[in-house]
Design an enzyme around this catalytic site. Structure first.
Site, short mmCIF file in Angstrom:
data_model
loop_
_atom_site.label_atom_id
_atom_site.label_comp_id
_atom_site.label_asym_id
_atom_site.label_seq_id
_atom_site.Cartn_x
_atom_site.Cartn_y
_atom_site.Cartn_z
N ASP A 42 0.82 -1.21 0.00
CA ASP A 42 0.00 0.00 0.00
C ASP A 42 0.86 1.27 0.00
O ASP A 42 0.49 2.28 -0.57
CB ASP A 42 -0.93 0.01 1.22
CG ASP A 42 -2.14 -0.89 1.01
OD1 ASP A 42 -2.35 -1.37 -0.12
OD2 ASP A 42 -2.88 -1.12 1.99
N THR B 283 -8.73 2.15 7.70
CA THR B 283 -8.08 0.89 8.09
C THR B 283 -6.61 1.09 8.43
O THR B 283 -5.94 0.15 8.84
CB THR B 283 -8.19 -0.14 6.96
OG1 THR B 283 -7.60 0.40 5.77
CG2 THR B 283 -9.65 -0.49 6.68
N LYS C 28 -7.38 3.40 12.46
CA LYS C 28 -7.75 2.19 13.22
C LYS C 28 -6.90 2.03 14.46
O LYS C 28 -7.39 1.65 15.53
CB LYS C 28 -7.63 0.95 12.33
CG LYS C 28 -8.07 -0.34 13.03
CD LYS C 28 -7.94 -1.53 12.10
CE LYS C 28 -8.46 -2.79 12.79
NZ LYS C 28 -7.68 -3.14 14.01
#
Length: 264
Positions: A45, A161, A165
């Site tokens: 990511d 996320t 989170k």
């Protein structure tokens, strides 16, 4: 089709990049670093975030796609052994496009009109440069609270996320056009109080942070952190632009959450 491939830089990712470029040549795909229609990232990511910011100036003309060479990602959800299949699907343009909301951050300096604007795919955080972090939080121009603590994080739905989170924020489906504000170690006692809960704002709301004491802040936009001096205000809103991702198969968001945080 014009495309470009970003690599994490490790040997595995670099070799896969070269292999895919060779395969794309067979389909007469054009490698174009200036005006790609498709940006493919190989790594994780973080690699895709870097690719996103490299081409954030042409979001309406570019779609993104990620292959992960490490752990499963929320943006990089294809695996290296699927590269051959992926090349064929891309060459045939056999995919749909999904759009994710982005976060617009505007930093205004001092009493003047000088501003800096940023767009984030995951989140923007703000912390003091060293002293106590104290800001007034305004929602649509109305004072909501005076925050004291380590800092604040405003995230996109897809970014919930990530850092959000870890701060105890809620997970939001990326189809929701909104943004979420979470606290970093707020001070709550008999004298100082904050809401103490994450706040979710719809796309027609604007949140402003105004310094009370220190006016130098460390502000991050995704993976990039910059020291901003003489800050007068930080404004957050859901950006008008959206990030476009190529969808070549069904991989529901909640399935990604399950595989990433519960079991794979």
């Amino acid at each position: 089709m014009k495309y470009v491939i970003f690599s994490k830089g490790d040997e595995k990712s670099n070799l896969l990049r070269l292999s895919m470029i060779a395969e794309f040549r067979e389909y007469e795909m054009e490698y174009d670093e200036q005006e790609p229609e498709l940006v493919l990232s190989i790594g994780g990511d973080g690699t895709l975030l870097a690719a996103f910011h490299e081409y954030e100036h042409r979001l309406s003309k570019t779609v993104f796609l990620g292959i992960h060479t490490g752990h499963l990602g929320f943006y990089a959800d294809w695996r290296p052994h699927e590269a051959d299949k992926l090349v064929k699907l891309i060459a045939a343009r056999d995919y749909s496009v999904v759009s994710y909301p982005l976060l617009k951050t505007t930093v205004r300096y001092g009493l003047g009109k000088k501003e800096a604007e940023y767009v984030a795919l995951n989140e923007s955080t703000i912390k003091s440069s060293g002293g106590p972090f104290v800001v007034d939080v305004l929602i649509n121009g109305n004072h909501f609270e005076r925050f004291r603590g380590d800092g604040l994080c405003m995230s996109t739905p897809s970014g919930t996320t990530a850092y959000n989170k870890s701060l105890g924020g809620a997970l939001m489906h990326p189809s929701i056009s909104a943004m979420q504000l979470t606290e970093m170690a707020s001070i709550n006692n008999r004298i100082y109080r904050t809401i103490g809960s994450p706040l979710i704002f719809p796309d027609h709301h604007e949140v402003s942070l105004r310094p009370v004491n220190d006016k130098d802040f460390q502000i991050s936009i995704d993976h990039l952190s910059i020291l901003h001096r003489d800050v007068g205000e930080i404004r957050y809103e859901v950006a008008k632009e959206k990030a476009q991702f190529a969808r070549l198969r069904q991989f529901p968001f909640w399935q990604r959450v399950h595989d990433s945080f519960i079991e794979d």
